[in-house]
Design an enzyme around this catalytic site. Structure first.
Site, PDB file in Angstrom:
ATOM      1  CG  ASN A 216      42.588  56.950  47.151  1.00 27.19           C
ATOM      2  OD1 ASN A 216      43.027  56.697  48.254  1.00 27.19           O
ATOM      3  ND2 ASN A 216      43.030  56.343  46.043  1.00 27.19           N
ATOM      4  N   PRO A 313      46.714  49.860  35.131  1.00 28.77           N
ATOM      5  CG  PRO A 313      48.944  49.259  35.441  1.00 28.77           C
ATOM      6  CD  PRO A 313      48.062  50.432  35.120  1.00 28.77           C
TER       7      PRO A 313
HETATM    8  N1  CTP Z   1      43.752  46.875  42.955  1.00 27.65           N
HETATM    9  C1  CTP Z   1      44.960  46.799  42.306  1.00 27.65           C
HETATM   10  N2  CTP Z   1      45.168  47.558  41.183  1.00 27.65           N
HETATM   11  C2  CTP Z   1      44.209  48.355  40.714  1.00 27.65           C
HETATM   12  C3  CTP Z   1      42.968  48.445  41.367  1.00 27.65           C
HETATM   13  C4  CTP Z   1      42.767  47.691  42.501  1.00 27.65           C
HETATM   14  O1  CTP Z   1      45.842  46.065  42.759  1.00 27.65           O
HETATM   15  N3  CTP Z   1      44.448  49.067  39.629  1.00 27.65           N
HETATM   16  C5  CTP Z   1      43.524  46.035  44.141  1.00 27.65           C
HETATM   17  C6  CTP Z   1      43.363  46.791  45.428  1.00 27.65           C
HETATM   18  O2  CTP Z   1      44.607  46.975  46.077  1.00 27.65           O
HETATM   19  C7  CTP Z   1      42.438  45.907  46.208  1.00 27.65           C
HETATM   20  C8  CTP Z   1      41.571  45.257  45.177  1.00 27.65           C
HETATM   21  O3  CTP Z   1      42.304  45.360  43.965  1.00 27.65           O
HETATM   22  O4  CTP Z   1      43.136  44.854  46.859  1.00 27.65           O
HETATM   23  C9  CTP Z   1      40.225  45.868  45.005  1.00 27.65           C
HETATM   24  O5  CTP Z   1      40.348  47.263  44.843  1.00 27.65           O
HETATM   25  P1  CTP Z   1      39.074  48.187  44.676  1.00 27.65           P
HETATM   26  O6  CTP Z   1      39.532  49.583  44.385  1.00 27.65           O
HETATM   27  O7  CTP Z   1      38.142  47.974  45.828  1.00 27.65           O
HETATM   28  O8  CTP Z   1      38.401  47.528  43.422  1.00 27.65           O
HETATM   29  P2  CTP Z   1      38.442  47.810  41.905  1.00 27.65           P
HETATM   30  O9  CTP Z   1      38.997  46.596  41.242  1.00 27.65           O
HETATM   31  O10 CTP Z   1      39.134  49.102  41.621  1.00 27.65           O
HETATM   32  O11 CTP Z   1      36.895  47.911  41.574  1.00 27.65           O
HETATM   33  P3  CTP Z   1      35.837  49.127  41.785  1.00 27.65           P
HETATM   34  O12 CTP Z   1      36.625  50.394  41.644  1.00 27.65           O
HETATM   35  O13 CTP Z   1      34.861  48.911  40.705  1.00 27.65           O
HETATM   36  O14 CTP Z   1      35.230  48.951  43.142  1.00 27.65           O
END
Ligand code: CTP
Length: 410
Positions: A216, A313
């Site tokens: 990304n 995870p």
């Molecule tokens: N995060 C993480 N591990 C993952 C996904 C996310 O530690 N596998 C952490 C990111 O570093 C961030 C937070 O969770 O601090 C939110 O990440 P984000 O990508 O915005 O959210 P998601 O949980 O992936 O939800 P969505 O994709 O539905 O927005």
């Protein structure tokens, strides 16, 4: 970073002693003045054998002082005036001989005289050693350096590497940019001294085959700025970074990873040893279920290949669910409904604090605007919602974090 005005309003006395590293001090003056400081250069006689006062005057915009008998000073007390006016004295390069002199409190020329005479509570002394590795490792030099440290002097470096004498080892003066960063850090409030922080940053890269993958637009800049701000505030910082080409902030321990699974392994088993975990990484939510051993070829295929994806995870949720979790801070990168999504993530991941930002507006940029969200309240950072540079934001966030940690532990 030198374009920022981190030293605005600071007056620095830069002392040069005899050493080939004097040529680097010319660049240091440029960096200090670009960062907003006024610089008064003081040179010993030995320093003048390596670089001329003319060069240093042209770069600093001030006449260089070289003698305690300089009659231009109306009260003829250059050694007193220079220290009184300065916010810090930095000696770069500091020769072995000059360090020995400082350790003994000798004062037979202007620079050592002003180091001794400066008001110590107000005007700190920073020393950047520069010498051959044998001179640096000599017990006499090490003894003298220990004395300086005990006297409250901050020693910057030295670095390790090629030396002018052809040898390789410890003793090189730090690079001008490193000295600048150390000086800027020195002036930051030490709000997190002794705290241990673990930070994730950047994207992850999930391989499809040996040459392709899913990733990304995260640049890692916000996470790296937070790591720098935390180290400046006195914290012990480990930064687990996805594939980005950013320099490691001074004093930060960096662990490079590629995939979400690797990031998980670098973080989760160690997280309980930290007081704070900040997850800024844009972790890929899914990865290809099967990694192709060889490059997937177009040749001979009529249809485009399809992939099965499997879920990665959730690192942040896993850390928050540990029996002894650190204080967890999440980042929510959204494209709409920032507050609503950020609050939902705070609850879903069971964390006390989440920082919302608009992904498309911040990825890759040097500035950002944040929304700080906890279970009860939220506020914009900066308060007017206008983007500011990520290091400024990171420093403000560290102040807020220090307050929250105090409140939690009170
Ligand atoms: N995060 C993480 N591990 C993952 C996904 C996310 O530690 N596998 C952490 C990111 O570093 C961030 C937070 O969770 O601090 C939110 O990440 P984000 O990508 O915005 O959210 P998601 O949980 O992936 O939800 P969505 O994709 O539905 O927005």
């Amino acid at each position: 970073m030198s374009e920022r005005s981190d030293l605005q309003g600071r007056h620095i006395v830069l002392g040069l002693t005899g050493g080939i590293a004097c040529y680097k001090s010319a660049e240091l003056v440029r960096l200090l003045t670009k960062a907003g400081a006024t610089v008064q250069v003081v040179m010993t006689e030995a320093a003048e054998a390596f670089i001329t006062p003319v060069t240093m005057q042209a770069l600093s915009g001030r006449a260089v002082v070289t003698s305690q008998w300089d009659a231009r000073e109306p009260n003829n007390m250059a050694h007193i005036n220079l220290g009184r006016e300065a916010d810090a004295v930095i000696v770069a390069p500091a020769s072995a001989d000059f360090i020995a002199k400082l350790a003994q409190g000798r004062a037979d020329e202007l620079l050592s005289l002003l180091c001794l005479a400066r008001p110590r509570e107000r005007c700190p002394l920073l020393v950047a050693p520069a010498m051959n590795r044998e001179m640096w490792s000599h017990p006499a030099t090490q003894r003298n350096v220990a004395t300086l440290v005990a006297d409250g002097t901050l020693i910057l470096g030295p670095g390790c590497g090629d030396q002018a004498c052809g040898e390789v080892g410890d003793g090189r003066m730090l690079e001008p940019a490193e000295l600048l960063d150390d000086l800027i850090a020195f002036f930051q409030p030490k709000l997190l001294t002794g705290r241990r922080l673990l930070i994730t940053a950047g994207p992850t890269f999930e391989p499809i085959d040996p040459v392709r993958g899913i990733t990304n637009h995260s640049s890692g800049k916000m996470g790296f700025a937070l790591a720098r701000a935390a180290a400046e505030a006195g914290a012990d910082v480990t930064l687990v970074a996805g594939p980005v080409h950013l320099p490691t902030p001074r004093g930060v321990k960096r662990v490079n990873v590629m995939t979400a699974q690797q990031m998980y392994e670098a973080v989760v088993p160690h997280a309980s040893a930290y007081e704070v975990f900040i997850a800024t990484a844009a972790v890929a939510d899914w990865r290809p279920a099967n990694l192709s051993e060889h490059k997937i070829k177009k040749e001979g295929k009529k249809l485009a290949p399809t992939f099965e994806l499997t879920e990665n995870p959730d690192i942040l949720a896993a850390v928050a669910a540990l029996p002894k979790p650190p204080y967890c801070v999440g980042f929510a990168a959204e494209s709409e409904n920032l507050l609503e999504h950020a609050r939902a993530k705070l609850i879903r991941k069971r964390i006390p604090l989440i920082i919302g930002n608009l992904g498309p507006a911040t990825f890759g940029r040097d500035d950002n605007a944040l929304l700080v969200v906890d279970a009860q309240a939220h506020h914009a950072l900066p308060a007017d919602g206008q983007p500011v540079d990520k290091l400024t934001l990171a420093r403000v966030l560290m102040q807020e974090l220090a307050q929250r940690l105090q409140a939690v532990q009170a």
